[in-house]
Scaffold this active site. Structure first.
Site, short mmCIF file in Angstrom:
data_model
loop_
_atom_site.label_atom_id
_atom_site.label_comp_id
_atom_site.label_asym_id
_atom_site.label_seq_id
_atom_site.Cartn_x
_atom_site.Cartn_y
_atom_site.Cartn_z
N TYR A 124 0.85 -1.21 0.00
CA TYR A 124 0.00 0.00 0.00
C TYR A 124 0.88 1.25 0.00
O TYR A 124 0.65 2.19 -0.77
CB TYR A 124 -0.91 -0.05 1.23
P1 NAP Z 1 -13.20 5.11 0.97
O1 NAP Z 1 -14.34 5.54 1.79
O2 NAP Z 1 -12.89 3.65 0.85
O3 NAP Z 1 -13.41 5.72 -0.50
C1 NAP Z 1 -12.67 5.31 -1.58
C2 NAP Z 1 -13.50 5.55 -2.82
O4 NAP Z 1 -12.76 5.09 -3.96
C3 NAP Z 1 -14.84 4.80 -2.82
O5 NAP Z 1 -15.89 5.70 -3.00
C4 NAP Z 1 -14.72 3.87 -4.01
O6 NAP Z 1 -15.91 3.74 -4.76
C5 NAP Z 1 -13.69 4.60 -4.87
N1 NAP Z 1 -13.17 3.64 -5.82
C6 NAP Z 1 -12.62 2.44 -5.58
N2 NAP Z 1 -12.39 1.80 -6.75
C7 NAP Z 1 -12.82 2.62 -7.74
C8 NAP Z 1 -12.87 2.51 -9.14
N3 NAP Z 1 -12.45 1.43 -9.79
N4 NAP Z 1 -13.36 3.55 -9.85
C9 NAP Z 1 -13.82 4.67 -9.22
N5 NAP Z 1 -13.83 4.83 -7.88
C10 NAP Z 1 -13.32 3.80 -7.15
O7 NAP Z 1 -11.84 5.80 1.43
P2 NAP Z 1 -11.60 6.99 2.49
O8 NAP Z 1 -11.68 6.43 3.86
O9 NAP Z 1 -12.43 8.15 2.10
O10 NAP Z 1 -10.06 7.29 2.19
C11 NAP Z 1 -9.66 8.05 1.08
C12 NAP Z 1 -8.19 7.86 0.80
O11 NAP Z 1 -7.42 8.04 2.00
C13 NAP Z 1 -7.79 6.49 0.28
O12 NAP Z 1 -6.97 6.66 -0.84
C14 NAP Z 1 -7.00 5.87 1.41
O13 NAP Z 1 -6.02 4.98 0.95
C15 NAP Z 1 -6.36 7.09 2.02
N6 NAP Z 1 -5.82 6.97 3.39
C16 NAP Z 1 -6.39 6.13 4.31
C17 NAP Z 1 -5.89 6.09 5.62
C18 NAP Z 1 -6.56 5.25 6.68
O14 NAP Z 1 -6.24 5.41 7.87
N7 NAP Z 1 -7.48 4.39 6.34
C19 NAP Z 1 -4.83 6.91 5.99
C20 NAP Z 1 -4.28 7.77 5.04
C21 NAP Z 1 -4.79 7.81 3.75
P3 NAP Z 1 -17.19 2.90 -4.22
O15 NAP Z 1 -17.82 3.78 -3.19
O16 NAP Z 1 -17.99 2.69 -5.45
O17 NAP Z 1 -16.64 1.62 -3.63
#
Ligand code: NAP
Length: 207
Positions: A124
């Site tokens: 990741y």
């Molecule tokens: P999230 O709720 O999982 O949202 C990710 C979005 O990406 C979802 O709406 C999903 O669509 C979309 N997506 C996935 N595959 C796709 C595709 N093929 N085409 C178009 N859209 C697609 O994530 P979040 O919690 O808001 O996080 C946002 C970002 O922060 C991510 O990149 C994550 O890696 C990053 N991040 C996370 C952490 C952590 O602690 N978890 C820390 C730092 C950074 P669907 O709704 O249709 O599934």
């Protein structure tokens, strides 16, 4: 500004769309399923259907800025991390270049500067690292935002947004969304990389 939000159905993406609208911008919410459209349409927010695993170049028409907040999520395998977080981001950068986008803001992750050091989810961190590197080399004006551990509690409106060595800490998703909207609104693309964690600085005063 007309701002394409990639990953708009996501937890950060959705809130970023709303906060951009509140600031008077014209967000375009890119979602991949027809049933995800109404939640935005009902609020007068434009949507475009686009899937990062297919051709989504049509989404960039008349777009001034891009916010990339998509991700494959924690429950998929490493293959999807590479396909979405890395290659999806890279293709978004390429599409943005083609469309002459003026500012590209990407949600990366704390630790993406040094993937070798990652003790967990190394793939990741490499994916985020490669996407960031590609954006940096693209010639686009960019802002890379590297949040700490995302939390679902309400935002405080205050954060610590800083360059240099990361500090490990949490940050509410709502505050991340507010920072993204603030960065787009300020429109000072100075090719910066920021770490983002909870803190004491009002978001409006961060940059
Ligand atoms: P999230 O709720 O999982 O949202 C990710 C979005 O990406 C979802 O709406 C999903 O669509 C979309 N997506 C996935 N595959 C796709 C595709 N093929 N085409 C178009 N859209 C697609 O994530 P979040 O919690 O808001 O996080 C946002 C970002 O922060 C991510 O990149 C994550 O890696 C990053 N991040 C996370 C952490 C952590 O602690 N978890 C820390 C730092 C950074 P669907 O709704 O249709 O599934």
């Amino acid at each position: 500004m007309r701002v394409l939000v990639v990953g708009a159905n996501g937890q950060i993406g959705h809130q970023a769309v709303e906060k951009l609208k509140e600031k008077g911008h014209d967000p375009v919410a890119m979602v991949r399923k027809e049933e995800q459209v109404a939640q935005f349409k009902d609020k007068g927010i434009e949507t475009v259907l686009g899937d990062l695993e297919k051709d989504f170049s049509h989404a960039f028409e008349n777009v001034d800025a891009v916010v990339f907040a998509a991700g494959s999520g924690g429950s998929t395998g490493a293959d999807k991390t590479i396909i979405i977080d890395q290659e999806g981001a890279i293709e978004t950068v390429e599409n943005a270049k083609e469309a002459d986008v003026k500012h590209f803001v990407i949600v990366s992750s704390l630790g993406a500067d040094a993937p070798k050091k990652a003790e967990q989810a190394k793939h990741y961190m490499y994916a985020k690292h490669r996407a960031d590197q590609h954006l940096q080399a693209s010639g686009l004006n960019y802002t890379i935002v590297r949040p700490g551990m995302l939390q679902n509690e309400a935002g405080t409106g205050k954060v610590k947004l800083f360059e240099g060595d990361p500090e490990v800490a949490n940050v509410p998703r709502e505050d991340v969304a507010a920072v993204l909207a603030h960065i787009v609104d300020k429109n000072q693309p100075a090719n910066k990389i920021y770490n983002l964690i909870e803190g004491d600085t009002p978001i409006e005063e961060t940059i």
